[in-house]
Design a protein around this motif. Structure first.
Motif, PDB file in Angstrom:
ATOM      1  N   ARG A   6     -29.445  -3.685 -52.966  1.00 10.44           N
ATOM      2  CA  ARG A   6     -28.321  -2.869 -53.404  1.00 10.44           C
ATOM      3  C   ARG A   6     -27.398  -3.651 -54.335  1.00 10.44           C
ATOM      4  N   THR A  30     -29.054  -3.930 -57.724  1.00 11.39           N
ATOM      5  CA  THR A  30     -29.009  -2.627 -58.390  1.00 11.39           C
ATOM      6  C   THR A  30     -27.610  -2.345 -58.919  1.00 11.39           C
ATOM      7  N   ARG A  70     -27.004  -4.428 -62.002  1.00 16.03           N
ATOM      8  CA  ARG A  70     -27.738  -3.884 -63.153  1.00 16.03           C
ATOM      9  C   ARG A  70     -27.018  -2.666 -63.732  1.00 16.03           C
ATOM     10  N   ARG A  71     -26.525  -1.790 -62.834  1.00 14.93           N
ATOM     11  CA  ARG A  71     -25.776  -0.616 -63.308  1.00 14.93           C
ATOM     12  C   ARG A  71     -24.509  -1.023 -64.047  1.00 14.93           C
TER      13      ARG A  71
END
Length: 125
Positions: free
Chosen positions: A3, A6, A9-10
């Motif tokens: 998480r 992620t 990266r977002r």
């Protein structure tokens, strides 16, 4: 862990998709809001308020800003507040001051080229 990666990266993807003005406004933060509201001004805005033409402002603003920064450092023993602003189509880190700051009369008195404009400052009664 997945998480977190992620989310990172977002965040990176969103930052890459942001426009250049948005990125520089985010870098300047609250100072940019104060400049937009007129509570802080650049030296070029001060010269504009004196009624000087744009070509004159363009030729004076760099050196006038240096004299203003020197006056600020002398009076406050620290660097002036800076903001990212568009100057001649490029983003530059420029100093900003309160419109009533004492650095403007001091810079006007010290900068020899300003003497040709016969600008005088008097205390309001």
């Amino acid at each position: 862990m997945l998480r977190t990666v992620t989310a990172i990266r977002r965040t990176i993807r969103a930052a890459l998709a942001a426009t250049k003005p948005l990125r520089y406004t985010a870098l300047s933060g609250e100072i940019a809001a104060l400049v937009a509201s007129g509570r802080l001004i650049q030296c070029s805005e001060y010269l504009r308020r004196l009624g000087l033409g744009e070509t004159t402002i363009r030729s004076l603003r760099s050196w006038f800003g240096r004299y203003a920064a020197r006056a600020w450092r002398t009076a406050n023993d620290r660097e002036p507040t800076r903001v990212w602003a568009i100057v001649d189509g490029e983003y530059r880190h420029v100093a900003v001051y309160a419109p009533t700051s004492s650095v403007f009369p001091a810079a006007t008195a010290c900068y020899k080229r300003m003497r040709t404009f016969n600008i005088r400052f008097e205390l309001a009664a």
